[in-house]
Design an enzyme around this catalytic site. Structure first.
Site, mmCIF file in Angstrom:
data_model
loop_
_atom_site.group_PDB
_atom_site.id
_atom_site.type_symbol
_atom_site.label_atom_id
_atom_site.label_comp_id
_atom_site.label_asym_id
_atom_site.label_seq_id
_atom_site.Cartn_x
_atom_site.Cartn_y
_atom_site.Cartn_z
ATOM 1 N N ASP A 15 54.967 -22.254 0.335
ATOM 2 C CA ASP A 15 54.042 -23.184 -0.553
ATOM 3 C C ASP A 15 55.030 -24.405 -0.710
ATOM 4 O OD1 ASP A 15 51.391 -23.808 0.263
ATOM 5 O OD2 ASP A 15 51.190 -24.446 -1.337
ATOM 6 N N GLU A 17 53.412 -28.597 -1.538
ATOM 7 C CA GLU A 17 52.443 -29.490 -2.173
ATOM 8 C C GLU A 17 52.702 -30.891 -1.455
ATOM 9 O OE1 GLU A 17 49.289 -29.658 -2.318
ATOM 10 O OE2 GLU A 17 49.384 -27.082 -3.063
ATOM 11 N N GLU A 60 43.518 -38.930 -1.055
ATOM 12 C CA GLU A 60 43.128 -37.650 -0.492
ATOM 13 C C GLU A 60 44.419 -36.637 -1.150
ATOM 14 O OE1 GLU A 60 41.423 -40.607 1.966
ATOM 15 O OE2 GLU A 60 43.580 -40.568 1.245
ATOM 16 N N HIS A 65 46.387 -31.346 -5.101
ATOM 17 C CA HIS A 65 46.772 -30.949 -5.822
ATOM 18 C C HIS A 65 47.034 -32.068 -7.467
ATOM 19 C CE1 HIS A 65 49.620 -34.617 -5.244
ATOM 20 N NE2 HIS A 65 49.639 -34.132 -4.006
ATOM 21 N N HIS A 160 44.799 -27.532 -5.744
ATOM 22 C CA HIS A 160 45.335 -26.569 -4.866
ATOM 23 C C HIS A 160 47.029 -26.571 -5.568
ATOM 24 C CE1 HIS A 160 43.946 -26.134 -0.846
ATOM 25 N NE2 HIS A 160 42.968 -26.125 -1.458
ATOM 26 N N ASP A 165 49.289 -20.615 -4.950
ATOM 27 C CA ASP A 165 48.738 -20.092 -3.646
ATOM 28 C C ASP A 165 50.161 -19.781 -3.415
ATOM 29 O OD1 ASP A 165 47.168 -21.926 -3.682
ATOM 30 O OD2 ASP A 165 47.654 -23.250 -2.731
#
Length: 249
Positions: A15, A17, A60, A65, A160, A165
């Site tokens: 994963d 970010e 956003e 994160h 997140h 995750d």
């Protein structure tokens, strides 16, 4: 569709970010995590990196994160640690939720290092989101929704984070690919043909093992019925059912 992962395959759940949604607009990876699965077990071995993107995150993205420019400025740039990622995913199947998003960013980062596309540097890339949509058509298949569906706690997921995750997705992936396709009941968000909120899965009768009663089993059953007759003072209901009716029941 075969939903049972090869037991001997080494898989990496990955994963990222990012600072925003589009690498062609100069957005960068700010966090990267990989969790290893081998022989269908999470090994505890993982890779987790924070990365300095040399830019601010969109508001956003920052809200998702929470990784500030100040915090990330103290961490290495992608090109300084790219070899760690490539060594970790080499010869492995890489599992990513919404893989197109992450692989676009990773390929853009690798291109800055003069390296080829990400999916050419591992054995294969598998999109767990597409897999979930095939298994659960018409339902929500976000990571949170899948955690709820498979009974995996994500109560500690307030922001997140790539490592958290990845760990959650590893648990979801193992649950989602365990191969229990027969006699499957899925309590979903929307109602299914089995009733409100219930979808009864297709039963493959070729996978069901038929076990016949032995003579000893039949004798024990008859003795049990004799005891019921004696206790009730009359023949039990089971004796009044014909063999054909019993099979139909």
């Amino acid at each position: 569709m075969n939903t049972t992962a090869n037991a001997g395959t080494r898989c990496i759940v990955l994963d990222t970010e990012t600072t925003g949604l589009d690498p062609t607009q100069g957005h960068r990876v700010v966090e990267l995590a990989c969790v290893e699965i081998e022989n269908r077990a999470i090994t505890g071995r993982h890779l987790h990196l924070y990365l300095n993107p040399d830019r601010d995150s969109d508001p956003e993205a920052l809200a998702v994160h929470g990784l500030t420019t100040e915090f990330l400025s103290n961490h290495p740039h992608f090109e300084e640690v790219a070899h760690q990622l490539l060594d970790f995913v080499k010869d492995a199947e890489v599992i990513i939720h919404n893989a197109a998003f992450d692989t676009r960013f990773l390929t853009a980062e690798l291109a800055r290092c003069g390296l080829p596309a990400f999916d050419t540097l591992c054995a294969k890339v598998t999109d767990s989101l597409l897999h979930a949509r095939e298994m659960h058509p018409g339902k929500r298949n976000s990571l949170d929704a899948l955690c709820e569906r498979y009974g995996i706690s994500n109560a500690h997921r307030t922001l997140h984070g790539a490592l958290l995750d990845s760990e959650l997705l590893a648990d979801v992936w193992l649950a989602m690919t365990r191969g229990q396709d027969a006699l499957l009941m899925d309590f979903a968000e929307e109602g299914g043909p089995g009733g409100p909120g219930l979808t009864v899965g297709k039963v493959d009768t070729s996978t069901l093992r038929v076990i016949h009663a032995t003579d000893e089993d039949l004798a024990a059953h008859a003795a049990y019925l004799d005891a019921l007759d004696k206790a009730s003072g009359k023949p039990c209901v089971w004796r009044e059912i014909s063999p054909d009716e019993a099979k139909a029941g």
